[in-house]
Design a protein around this motif. Sequence first.
Motif, PDB file in Angstrom:
ATOM      1  N   ILE A 164       1.170  -1.385  -0.282  1.00 23.92           N
ATOM      2  CA  ILE A 164       0.124  -0.076   0.038  1.00 23.92           C
ATOM      3  C   ILE A 164       0.922   1.289  -0.413  1.00 23.92           C
ATOM      4  CG2 ILE A 164      -1.782   1.546   1.333  1.00 23.92           C
ATOM      5  CD1 ILE A 164      -2.486  -1.097   2.146  1.00 23.92           C
ATOM      6  N   SER A 165       2.582   1.313   0.406  1.00 23.59           N
ATOM      7  CA  SER A 165       2.619   2.682   0.675  1.00 23.59           C
ATOM      8  C   SER A 165       3.372   2.560  -0.683  1.00 23.59           C
ATOM      9  CB  SER A 165       3.797   2.334   1.229  1.00 23.59           C
ATOM     10  OG  SER A 165       5.355   0.956   0.251  1.00 23.59           O
ATOM     11  N   PHE A 166       3.235   1.995  -1.940  1.00 18.40           N
ATOM     12  CA  PHE A 166       3.526   2.419  -2.998  1.00 18.40           C
ATOM     13  C   PHE A 166       2.375   2.601  -4.086  1.00 18.40           C
ATOM     14  CE2 PHE A 166       7.366  -0.493  -1.760  1.00 18.40           C
ATOM     15  CZ  PHE A 166       7.791   0.282  -2.947  1.00 18.40           C
ATOM     16  N   PHE A 167       1.128   2.790  -3.472  1.00 15.40           N
ATOM     17  CA  PHE A 167      -0.474   3.291  -4.018  1.00 15.40           C
ATOM     18  C   PHE A 167      -0.463   4.553  -4.363  1.00 15.40           C
ATOM     19  CE2 PHE A 167      -5.092   3.138  -3.838  1.00 15.40           C
ATOM     20  CZ  PHE A 167      -5.701   2.759  -4.868  1.00 15.40           C
ATOM     21  N   ASN A 168      -0.749   4.613  -5.051  1.00 15.16           N
ATOM     22  CA  ASN A 168      -1.309   6.740  -5.015  1.00 15.16           C
ATOM     23  C   ASN A 168      -2.905   6.708  -3.928  1.00 15.16           C
ATOM     24  OD1 ASN A 168      -2.062   8.874  -5.278  1.00 15.16           O
ATOM     25  ND2 ASN A 168      -1.926   8.713  -7.075  1.00 15.16           N
ATOM     26  N   TYR A 169      -2.724   7.688  -2.983  1.00 20.54           N
ATOM     27  CA  TYR A 169      -3.638   7.449  -1.918  1.00 20.54           C
ATOM     28  C   TYR A 169      -4.393   8.366  -2.184  1.00 20.54           C
ATOM     29  CZ  TYR A 169      -1.361  11.280  -0.254  1.00 20.54           C
ATOM     30  OH  TYR A 169      -1.360  12.803  -0.481  1.00 20.54           O
ATOM     31  N   ASN A 170      -4.504   9.157  -3.070  1.00 16.01           N
ATOM     32  CA  ASN A 170      -5.242  10.035  -4.385  1.00 16.01           C
ATOM     33  C   ASN A 170      -6.629   8.918  -4.349  1.00 16.01           C
ATOM     34  OD1 ASN A 170      -5.016  13.009  -3.650  1.00 16.01           O
ATOM     35  ND2 ASN A 170      -2.830  12.490  -4.029  1.00 16.01           N
ATOM     36  N   LYS A 171      -6.264   7.834  -5.691  1.00 16.75           N
ATOM     37  CA  LYS A 171      -7.658   6.990  -5.857  1.00 16.75           C
ATOM     38  C   LYS A 171      -8.094   7.085  -4.732  1.00 16.75           C
ATOM     39  CE  LYS A 171      -4.894   6.531  -9.985  1.00 16.75           C
ATOM     40  NZ  LYS A 171      -5.234   7.034 -10.903  1.00 16.75           N
ATOM     41  N   LEU A 172      -8.632   7.125  -3.142  1.00 21.97           N
ATOM     42  CA  LEU A 172      -9.143   6.344  -2.544  1.00 21.97           C
ATOM     43  C   LEU A 172     -10.251   7.424  -2.840  1.00 21.97           C
ATOM     44  CD1 LEU A 172      -6.720   5.779   0.144  1.00 21.97           C
ATOM     45  CD2 LEU A 172      -8.014   4.125  -1.758  1.00 21.97           C
ATOM     46  N   HIS A 173      -9.537   8.029  -3.590  1.00 22.41           N
ATOM     47  CA  HIS A 173     -11.097   9.550  -2.911  1.00 22.41           C
ATOM     48  C   HIS A 173     -12.625   8.820  -3.889  1.00 22.41           C
ATOM     49  CE1 HIS A 173     -10.632  13.519  -2.985  1.00 22.41           C
ATOM     50  NE2 HIS A 173      -9.010  12.975  -2.917  1.00 22.41           N
ATOM     51  N   LYS A 174     -12.135   7.682  -4.984  1.00 18.79           N
ATOM     52  CA  LYS A 174     -13.373   6.933  -5.711  1.00 18.79           C
ATOM     53  C   LYS A 174     -14.362   5.618  -4.648  1.00 18.79           C
ATOM     54  CE  LYS A 174     -11.604   7.585 -10.220  1.00 18.79           C
ATOM     55  NZ  LYS A 174     -10.741   7.056 -11.522  1.00 18.79           N
ATOM     56  N   LEU A 175     -12.878   5.173  -3.434  1.00 17.84           N
ATOM     57  CA  LEU A 175     -13.463   4.438  -2.676  1.00 17.84           C
ATOM     58  C   LEU A 175     -14.478   4.723  -1.438  1.00 17.84           C
ATOM     59  CD1 LEU A 175     -11.112   2.170  -3.397  1.00 17.84           C
ATOM     60  CD2 LEU A 175     -12.937   1.940  -4.502  1.00 17.84           C
ATOM     61  N   ALA A 176     -14.025   6.615  -1.551  1.00 14.01           N
ATOM     62  CA  ALA A 176     -14.891   6.805  -0.130  1.00 14.01           C
ATOM     63  C   ALA A 176     -15.945   6.441  -0.554  1.00 14.01           C
ATOM     64  CB  ALA A 176     -14.868   7.888   0.141  1.00 14.01           C
ATOM     65  N   ILE A 177     -17.609   7.019  -0.897  1.00 10.62           N
ATOM     66  CA  ILE A 177     -18.793   6.545  -0.470  1.00 10.62           C
ATOM     67  C   ILE A 177     -18.678   4.723  -0.428  1.00 10.62           C
ATOM     68  CG2 ILE A 177     -20.933   6.108  -1.583  1.00 10.62           C
ATOM     69  CD1 ILE A 177     -20.265   9.403  -2.387  1.00 10.62           C
ATOM     70  N   PRO A 178     -18.238   3.837  -1.618  1.00 11.72           N
ATOM     71  CA  PRO A 178     -18.534   2.493  -1.711  1.00 11.72           C
ATOM     72  C   PRO A 178     -17.843   1.970  -0.884  1.00 11.72           C
ATOM     73  CG  PRO A 178     -17.790   3.316  -4.257  1.00 11.72           C
ATOM     74  CD  PRO A 178     -17.300   4.400  -2.425  1.00 11.72           C
ATOM     75  N   GLY A 179     -17.323   1.829   0.089  1.00 14.32           N
ATOM     76  CA  GLY A 179     -15.751   2.064   1.198  1.00 14.32           C
ATOM     77  C   GLY A 179     -17.281   1.778   2.523  1.00 14.32           C
ATOM     78  N   MET A 180     -17.909   2.716   2.114  1.00 12.71           N
ATOM     79  CA  MET A 180     -18.785   3.097   3.793  1.00 12.71           C
ATOM     80  C   MET A 180     -19.944   2.273   3.498  1.00 12.71           C
ATOM     81  SD  MET A 180     -18.423   5.293   6.197  1.00 12.71           S
ATOM     82  CE  MET A 180     -18.898   4.125   7.170  1.00 12.71           C
ATOM     83  N   ALA A 181     -20.215   2.354   2.441  1.00 10.57           N
ATOM     84  CA  ALA A 181     -21.463   1.240   2.001  1.00 10.57           C
ATOM     85  C   ALA A 181     -21.020  -0.058   2.380  1.00 10.57           C
ATOM     86  CB  ALA A 181     -21.974   1.134   0.721  1.00 10.57           C
ATOM     87  N   VAL A 182     -19.981  -0.452   2.061  1.00 13.68           N
ATOM     88  CA  VAL A 182     -19.663  -1.902   2.716  1.00 13.68           C
ATOM     89  C   VAL A 182     -19.536  -1.797   3.886  1.00 13.68           C
ATOM     90  CG1 VAL A 182     -17.616  -3.707   1.869  1.00 13.68           C
ATOM     91  CG2 VAL A 182     -18.237  -2.492   0.481  1.00 13.68           C
ATOM     92  N   ALA A 183     -18.481  -0.942   4.763  1.00 12.18           N
ATOM     93  CA  ALA A 183     -18.846  -0.854   5.815  1.00 12.18           C
ATOM     94  C   ALA A 183     -19.830  -1.769   7.249  1.00 12.18           C
ATOM     95  CB  ALA A 183     -18.027  -0.142   6.782  1.00 12.18           C
ATOM     96  N   TRP A 184     -20.909  -0.392   6.225  1.00 10.11           N
ATOM     97  CA  TRP A 184     -22.616  -0.856   7.076  1.00 10.11           C
ATOM     98  C   TRP A 184     -22.710  -2.090   6.700  1.00 10.11           C
ATOM     99  CZ3 TRP A 184     -24.157   4.629   5.512  1.00 10.11           C
ATOM    100  CH2 TRP A 184     -23.243   5.844   6.430  1.00 10.11           C
TER     101      TRP A 184
END
Length: 421
Positions: A109-129
Amino acid sequence: MAPFVQVMREADINKVYDEQFNDRRDRREARSRRDAPEKKRKLKQKLFDRGMGIDLPFLLIVLVLLIIGMIMMFSASFPNAYYNKHDSYYFIKRQLLFAVIGLAAMIGISFFNYNKLHKLAIPGMAVAWGLLVLVLIIPSPDGVKRWIGIGSFNVQPSEIAKLAIILFLAHWGSMFYDKMQYAKYSVLPGIVIFGITAVLLIAEPHYSGIVITGILIVVMLYVSGMKVKYLLIGAALLAVLIAVAWVTGILTYAMQRMDGWGQALVYTSSENTEMWNATWQTRNSLYAIGSGGLFGLGLGNSRQKYLYLPESQNDFVFAIVCEEIGYIGAMIILLIFALLVWRGITLSLRSKDRFGKLLGIGLSSQIGIQVVLNILVITDWLPNTGISLPFFSYGGSSLIMLLAQMGLILSISRTANIEKQ
């Protein structure tokens, strides 16, 4: 005579060629020696230097905490493992496996561009719920529904929910940073996120998860620009809700945990069986901390871990730490935790984008929050609600998630705007 002259001329030409070749070789070697330090410096920058590679100080602090945590978890767990699992190495073997998986995730993950996580913010919250709902459907023998079993491995959805909340609020705060002073952009989303998450965690029940997520949401909204007056209003409303829940008995499970709060050393007689049992774990935690003294009994020499302190490898592992290496050793460990949080926040504040700042601050704050709450619980300053100690407490999903989150901070450190030293 002519052949002789010709041979001499060829020898002179070869000599000139050799001299030119040696001269070019000497210049190359001198240039190579001169440029070697610069190449080495550039390589070091590429791999580790702040702003170009992962932050070496932060990485070393993480590894130090992980190693110390593994040692202390093993020391605290082997009597329980031998008695209940018939294998003294049961917990440490599994924790080592979790650590390897987590370290691999951290480096990747340290090599991963964290800005790509913008797209996962809403889906990630839905998955967590969704996972928090799923855990409620799965049958549980003791009525406490906190884990989803996958073979011999258990996943705790609340750990995923913490990351999802940090990610979503970092995304939200970076998008509406100039509007966070208005309630509809700060208070309203905070209430929605906390309300849904809290309801699902109450159903498990998992009250320590509610406390941690609540504090995380407040921290994230505050650093995103929410006004202080909203925090004060929210604190007042929360106090009213807790008082109502206390009076009405809605939080039955939490009320049971709070019955012996602050009274672990008061009820020292076995005549009051109910209170004696309610305060058993906390009381033995205090015995362990007190018996350690200034320098401790020595690594591996704890007495309370021999089935006096239940589940000593989990939430109360730091009590065994205090008993074995004393107050001085415990304070050094807390200092290392403080350095980790400070370094993580420092790197985050120097990120080149607001999303990186908010994401890193949230991830670093989570560690600090859990450490403080865990210490308050084992010393009976807070009710015993089950708060794990990062890097020390036994648990697969929590350790893997924790190391993955450290990988995100290392990813942020690669783009941090820090001057080269």
